[in-house]
Design an enzyme around this catalytic site. Structure first.
Site, PDB file in Angstrom:
ATOM      1  N   ARG A  68       5.196  17.581   9.917  1.00 19.91           N
ATOM      2  CA  ARG A  68       4.328  16.532   9.372  1.00 19.91           C
ATOM      3  C   ARG A  68       5.003  15.168   9.391  1.00 19.91           C
ATOM      4  O   ARG A  68       4.328  14.144   9.464  1.00 19.91           O
ATOM      5  CB  ARG A  68       3.882  16.897   7.953  1.00 19.91           C
ATOM      6  CG  ARG A  68       2.794  17.971   7.928  1.00 19.91           C
ATOM      7  CD  ARG A  68       2.176  18.114   6.558  1.00 19.91           C
ATOM      8  NE  ARG A  68       3.090  18.666   5.581  1.00 19.91           N
ATOM      9  CZ  ARG A  68       3.350  19.962   5.426  1.00 19.91           C
ATOM     10  NH1 ARG A  68       2.778  20.844   6.218  1.00 19.91           N
ATOM     11  NH2 ARG A  68       4.182  20.375   4.501  1.00 19.91           N
ATOM     12  N   TYR A  72       3.386  11.695  10.568  1.00 19.79           N
ATOM     13  CA  TYR A  72       3.427  10.455   9.796  1.00 19.79           C
ATOM     14  C   TYR A  72       3.946   9.296  10.645  1.00 19.79           C
ATOM     15  O   TYR A  72       3.426   8.175  10.578  1.00 19.79           O
ATOM     16  CB  TYR A  72       4.311  10.616   8.555  1.00 19.79           C
ATOM     17  CG  TYR A  72       3.845  11.688   7.592  1.00 19.79           C
ATOM     18  CD1 TYR A  72       2.500  12.030   7.490  1.00 19.79           C
ATOM     19  CD2 TYR A  72       4.753  12.364   6.780  1.00 19.79           C
ATOM     20  CE1 TYR A  72       2.079  13.009   6.605  1.00 19.79           C
ATOM     21  CE2 TYR A  72       4.342  13.339   5.888  1.00 19.79           C
ATOM     22  CZ  TYR A  72       3.008  13.662   5.809  1.00 19.79           C
ATOM     23  OH  TYR A  72       2.597  14.640   4.934  1.00 19.79           O
ATOM     24  N   TYR A  94      -7.589   8.316   0.891  1.00 16.59           N
ATOM     25  CA  TYR A  94      -8.286   8.889  -0.259  1.00 16.59           C
ATOM     26  C   TYR A  94      -7.353   8.938  -1.458  1.00 16.59           C
ATOM     27  O   TYR A  94      -6.131   9.027  -1.327  1.00 16.59           O
ATOM     28  CB  TYR A  94      -8.848  10.271   0.066  1.00 16.59           C
ATOM     29  CG  TYR A  94      -7.829  11.362   0.290  1.00 16.59           C
ATOM     30  CD1 TYR A  94      -7.366  12.136  -0.779  1.00 16.59           C
ATOM     31  CD2 TYR A  94      -7.330  11.635   1.553  1.00 16.59           C
ATOM     32  CE1 TYR A  94      -6.443  13.137  -0.592  1.00 16.59           C
ATOM     33  CE2 TYR A  94      -6.404  12.638   1.759  1.00 16.59           C
ATOM     34  CZ  TYR A  94      -5.965  13.381   0.686  1.00 16.59           C
ATOM     35  OH  TYR A  94      -5.032  14.377   0.878  1.00 16.59           O
ATOM     36  N   HIS A  96      -5.183   7.554  -4.416  1.00 17.31           N
ATOM     37  CA  HIS A  96      -4.328   6.376  -4.574  1.00 17.31           C
ATOM     38  C   HIS A  96      -3.396   6.314  -3.371  1.00 17.31           C
ATOM     39  O   HIS A  96      -2.720   7.295  -3.061  1.00 17.31           O
ATOM     40  CB  HIS A  96      -3.514   6.505  -5.865  1.00 17.31           C
ATOM     41  CG  HIS A  96      -2.783   5.264  -6.272  1.00 17.31           C
ATOM     42  ND1 HIS A  96      -1.882   4.615  -5.451  1.00 17.31           N
ATOM     43  CD2 HIS A  96      -2.840   4.536  -7.412  1.00 17.31           C
ATOM     44  CE1 HIS A  96      -1.398   3.562  -6.071  1.00 17.31           C
ATOM     45  NE2 HIS A  96      -1.972   3.488  -7.269  1.00 17.31           N
ATOM     46  N   ALA A 126      -5.824  11.903  -7.743  1.00 19.11           N
ATOM     47  CA  ALA A 126      -6.111  13.265  -8.197  1.00 19.11           C
ATOM     48  C   ALA A 126      -5.595  13.478  -9.612  1.00 19.11           C
ATOM     49  O   ALA A 126      -6.201  14.215 -10.406  1.00 19.11           O
ATOM     50  CB  ALA A 126      -5.483  14.274  -7.246  1.00 19.11           C
ATOM     51  N   ALA A 209      -9.766  18.396  -7.468  1.00 23.29           N
ATOM     52  CA  ALA A 209     -10.676  17.323  -7.849  1.00 23.29           C
ATOM     53  C   ALA A 209     -11.944  17.372  -7.010  1.00 23.29           C
ATOM     54  O   ALA A 209     -11.934  17.803  -5.850  1.00 23.29           O
ATOM     55  CB  ALA A 209      -9.991  15.968  -7.681  1.00 23.29           C
TER      56      ALA A 209
END
Length: 261
Positions: A68, A72, A94, A96, A126, A209
Site C-alpha cells: 500500500r 500511496y 472521505y 477527515h 469515523a 460508520a
C-alpha cells in the site's frame, strides 16, 4: 516546468455522502482546476462528480498484493504532477483528510517542500461518528486509540479502565502492507494480547460508520473471544469498553487538596 502558481488543498467530505461536508470544503472542490478523490463508496464518488467536471479517482492505485505504500506514492505523484503544472488542485478524502490518511499528509509535505501553497480542511471522521453512535464521552473515563497492527508490533501500555479503540481491525497483523483482509490466526494472536487486560467474555463492539443517508451504522456486540470468527472489513473498528473502574490516586489527591488549602 515547475511553477509555484500551483496549489493544493486537501479536504474532508465526511463519512456520509453530502451530509458531512463543510461549506468551505465544498467551495474549494467547486473552484478547483482538478479534483482527486478517494471515497468510501462508488456512489459517493458519483455525487462528488456532480460538484466538479474533472474528478479523478485514486481508488485504481490500490492493487491486491501490492504494498500500500507503493500505492500511496503513486497517488501522491499523480496529485503533485497537476500541482507542478500550475493548477489549483483539491484532494478530496472521505472522513477527515488528516486521520488515518497518509496521502494527504505526504502530498502536502511534498508540495510545501517544492514551494507550493498547501493546506488542509477538516471533515467529520469515523471517530466523530463512533462517539455519536455509541454514546461515548472520551472525557468521562478516557480513551485510547491505536492502529491494530501497530499495537501488536510494539510494546504499548493498555489501560483497561478507559475505552480502547482499535482501527483497521480488518487487516490486523498484516506485516506485508499488501493485503486487504486478515485471518483467524492473526486475530487469535490479537485476542491473546488483549486477554492480558480483558476477560475472554468481555463484551466488545464491531463498529462501522454509516456512509449513505439510507443506511445504518454497524454496532455489533460480541465477546472478545469471538473476534477471530467475526466478519470484518477494512473499515471495521473494534471498540472495547472499560473492564475495570478508575483507580483512585490517593497520594496525588492528598497533595492536590493541600495545594488548594
Amino acid at each position: 516546468m515547475t511553477t509555484t502558481s500551483g496549489s493544493l488543498v486537501c479536504v474532508g467530505t465526511g463519512m456520509m455522502m453530502a451530509a458531512h461536508i463543510t461549506p468551505i470544503s465544498q467551495s474549494y472542490i467547486q473552484q478547483a482546476d482538478v479534483v482527486f478523490a478517494l471515497m468510501s463508496h462508488g456512489v459517493v464518488e458519483k455525487w462528488l462528480q456532480s460538484l466538479h467536471p474533472d474528478v479523478r479517482s485514486l481508488q485504481p492505485y490500490y492493487q491486491e498484493g501490492q504494498d500500500r505504500n507503493q500505492s500511496y506514492r503513486q497517488m501522491v505523484d499523480a496529485i503533485l504532477t497537476e500541482v507542478r503544472a500550475g493548477k489549483k488542485v483539491v484532494g478530496a478524502f472521505y472522513g477527515h483528510p488528516g486521520v488515518f490518511a497518509q496521502v494527504p499528509h505526504q502530498a502536502m509535505a511534498q508540495a510545501r517542500a517544492e514551494g507550493f501553497a498547501a493546506h488542509m480542511e477538516p471533515g467529520v471522521s469515523a471517530e466523530d461518528c463512533l462517539i455519536a453512535d455509541l454514546g461515548i464521552d472520551p472525557g468521562r473515563v478516557g480513551c485510547q486509540q491505536y492502529e491494530t497492527t501497530q499495537l501488536m508490533m510494539f510494546k504499548r501500555t493498555i489501560d483497561p479502565s478507559a475505552y480502547l479503540i482499535l482501527w483497521q481491525i480488518g487487516v490486523a497483523g498484516d506485516l506485508s502492507v499488501a493485503r486487504f483482509s486478515t485471518n483467524q490466526q492473526r486475530l487469535a494472536l490479537l485476542v491473546e494480547l488483549l486477554s492480558e487486560q480483558y476477560p475472554p467474555d468481555h463484551q466488545v463492539v464491531l463498529y462501522e460508520a454509516c456512509t449513505l443517508p439510507v443506511g445504518k451504522p454497524r454496532m455489533d456486540k460480541i465477546k472478545l473471544a469471538e473476534l477471530p470468527q467475526a466478519e470484518l472489513y477494512l473499515h471495521t473498528t473494534l471498540v472495547i469498553p472499560p473492564a475495570v473502574p478508575l483507580q483512585v490516586n490517593e497520594s496525588m489527591q492528598s497533595r492536590l487538596k493541600a495545594v488548594l488549602d
